[in-house]
Enzyme design. Sequence first.
Site, PDB file in Angstrom:
ATOM      1  N   HIS A 259       0.817  -1.220   0.000  1.00 20.68           N
ATOM      2  CA  HIS A 259       0.000   0.000   0.000  1.00 20.68           C
ATOM      3  C   HIS A 259       0.857   1.279   0.000  1.00 20.68           C
ATOM      4  O   HIS A 259       0.425   2.301   0.539  1.00 20.68           O
ATOM      5  CB  HIS A 259      -0.981  -0.016   1.187  1.00 20.68           C
ATOM      6  CG  HIS A 259      -0.317  -0.105   2.539  1.00 20.68           C
ATOM      7  ND1 HIS A 259      -0.777  -0.922   3.548  1.00 20.68           N
ATOM      8  CD2 HIS A 259       0.767   0.523   3.062  1.00 20.68           C
ATOM      9  CE1 HIS A 259      -0.013  -0.784   4.623  1.00 20.68           C
ATOM     10  NE2 HIS A 259       0.934   0.097   4.348  1.00 20.68           N
TER      11      HIS A 259
ATOM     12  N   GLU B 247       3.870  -5.480   8.632  1.00 19.61           N
ATOM     13  CA  GLU B 247       2.536  -5.353   8.015  1.00 19.61           C
ATOM     14  C   GLU B 247       2.074  -6.680   7.420  1.00 19.61           C
ATOM     15  O   GLU B 247       0.897  -6.843   7.085  1.00 19.61           O
ATOM     16  CB  GLU B 247       2.556  -4.270   6.929  1.00 19.61           C
ATOM     17  CG  GLU B 247       2.711  -2.878   7.528  1.00 19.61           C
ATOM     18  CD  GLU B 247       2.829  -1.767   6.488  1.00 19.61           C
ATOM     19  OE1 GLU B 247       2.673  -0.602   6.859  1.00 19.61           O
ATOM     20  OE2 GLU B 247       3.094  -2.064   5.298  1.00 19.61           O
TER      21      GLU B 247
ATOM     22  N   HIS C 139      -1.989   4.228   9.991  1.00 17.84           N
ATOM     23  CA  HIS C 139      -0.663   4.825  10.180  1.00 17.84           C
ATOM     24  C   HIS C 139      -0.740   6.166  10.911  1.00 17.84           C
ATOM     25  O   HIS C 139       0.106   7.032  10.711  1.00 17.84           O
ATOM     26  CB  HIS C 139       0.028   5.047   8.836  1.00 17.84           C
ATOM     27  CG  HIS C 139       0.279   3.812   8.021  1.00 17.84           C
ATOM     28  ND1 HIS C 139      -0.728   3.089   7.433  1.00 17.84           N
ATOM     29  CD2 HIS C 139       1.432   3.191   7.683  1.00 17.84           C
ATOM     30  CE1 HIS C 139      -0.201   2.067   6.768  1.00 17.84           C
ATOM     31  NE2 HIS C 139       1.102   2.111   6.903  1.00 17.84           N
TER      32      HIS C 139
ATOM     33  N   HIS D 106      10.114  -4.166   4.376  1.00 17.07           N
ATOM     34  CA  HIS D 106      10.565  -2.774   4.299  1.00 17.07           C
ATOM     35  C   HIS D 106      10.818  -2.199   5.675  1.00 17.07           C
ATOM     36  O   HIS D 106      10.237  -2.639   6.662  1.00 17.07           O
ATOM     37  CB  HIS D 106       9.607  -1.870   3.495  1.00 17.07           C
ATOM     38  CG  HIS D 106       8.216  -1.674   4.037  1.00 17.07           C
ATOM     39  ND1 HIS D 106       7.319  -2.688   4.258  1.00 17.07           N
ATOM     40  CD2 HIS D 106       7.545  -0.532   4.365  1.00 17.07           C
ATOM     41  CE1 HIS D 106       6.163  -2.200   4.686  1.00 17.07           C
ATOM     42  NE2 HIS D 106       6.276  -0.877   4.772  1.00 17.07           N
TER      43      HIS D 106
HETATM   44  C1  DHB Z   1       6.127   3.304   2.398  1.00 15.50           C
HETATM   45  C2  DHB Z   1       5.607   2.036   2.697  1.00 15.50           C
HETATM   46  C3  DHB Z   1       4.520   1.906   3.554  1.00 15.50           C
HETATM   47  O1  DHB Z   1       3.969   0.695   3.899  1.00 15.50           O
HETATM   48  C4  DHB Z   1       3.913   3.023   4.108  1.00 15.50           C
HETATM   49  O2  DHB Z   1       2.838   2.857   4.890  1.00 15.50           O
HETATM   50  C5  DHB Z   1       4.434   4.294   3.835  1.00 15.50           C
HETATM   51  C6  DHB Z   1       5.548   4.432   2.986  1.00 15.50           C
HETATM   52  C7  DHB Z   1       7.272   3.472   1.460  1.00 15.50           C
HETATM   53  O3  DHB Z   1       7.927   2.485   1.070  1.00 15.50           O
HETATM   54  O4  DHB Z   1       7.524   4.617   1.056  1.00 15.50           O
HETATM   55 FE    FE Z   2       2.485   0.959   5.549  1.00 12.53          FE
END
Ligand code: DHB
Ligand code: FE
Length: 286
Positions: free
Chosen positions: A12, A239, A59, A192
């Site tokens: 997302h 996540e 978030h 990530h």
């Molecule tokens: C990014 C990834 C995310 O899951 C999020 O909520 C906000 C930013 C990103 O990779 O930039």
């Molecule tokens: Fe996210």
Amino acid sequence: MARIIGGIATTHVPSIGKAIADGKQNDPYWKPFFSGFDYVHRWLAREKPDVAVVFYNDHGLNFFLDKLPTFAVGAAAEYRNEDEGWGIPVSRAVAGDPALSWHLINTLVEDEFDITMCQEMLVDHAVTIPLALMWPGQNWPVKIVPVAINTVQHPLPSMARCFNLGRSIARGLESYRPDLKVLVIGTGGLSHQLDGERAGFINKDFDRLCMDKLAADPEDLTQFSIPELVELSGAQGVEFLNWMAMRGALSGKVTEAHRNYHVPISNTAAATMVFDNEPSVRRKAA
Ligand code: DHB
Ligand code: FE
């Protein structure tokens, strides 16, 4: 009776919203990611779900660190989006299905999930970006039941707990009388990390393991503790808990229909998967 027709999991990342607003789907950076949705569009056009249960993490738009429920279920007639500061357009509101929400809330509490019930709830990019990817043009033909899972402030619920949350949602859906086709969605991930010393961390091997296990043997993934999940997938890779809940809600014979994995989109290993769910016990036609 409500019937769970399948599950879709997708990243997302907010910058996807900017790419959509700027019409960049065919740019070299974006094409390998967006083209992974061609199959999803065909699948949705064929299956035509009526409602979607969306497992996602807020978030900071609706819940902040001062009050953060482990699990929260929306029971509103509509869910508005607001500007989160990412520079992407605010989405139109998403329609809810309060009757289904309350039915699922009842089942969850019966199953001893002490959830927070929300008659008002804003939804952030973790809901609106996946919907925009699945149904381009913001003509979203489904009503949603948003289920927010805390993946932000520790302690987080375990992989097993999230899987069982999905199981309970499936039980609720199976006892819901209206004849609805239900899609379950899990958003976020895969690996990530957005901040700290490991910012930019991505783990392709672990992502592949998670995707491989998800169809055939998802319970094996419950072996990973939350600290191990942070270590292996990054601080925000947790996540994946939303994906576990989505998979838990697929209660029939599950097959992987589609997968696209592309690294990176922004800071994230971007993955999209589609699962078919064939009910194990075929109900007799009325
Ligand atoms: C990014 C990834 C995310 O899951 C999020 O909520 C906000 C930013 C990103 O990779 O930039
Ligand atoms: Fe996210």
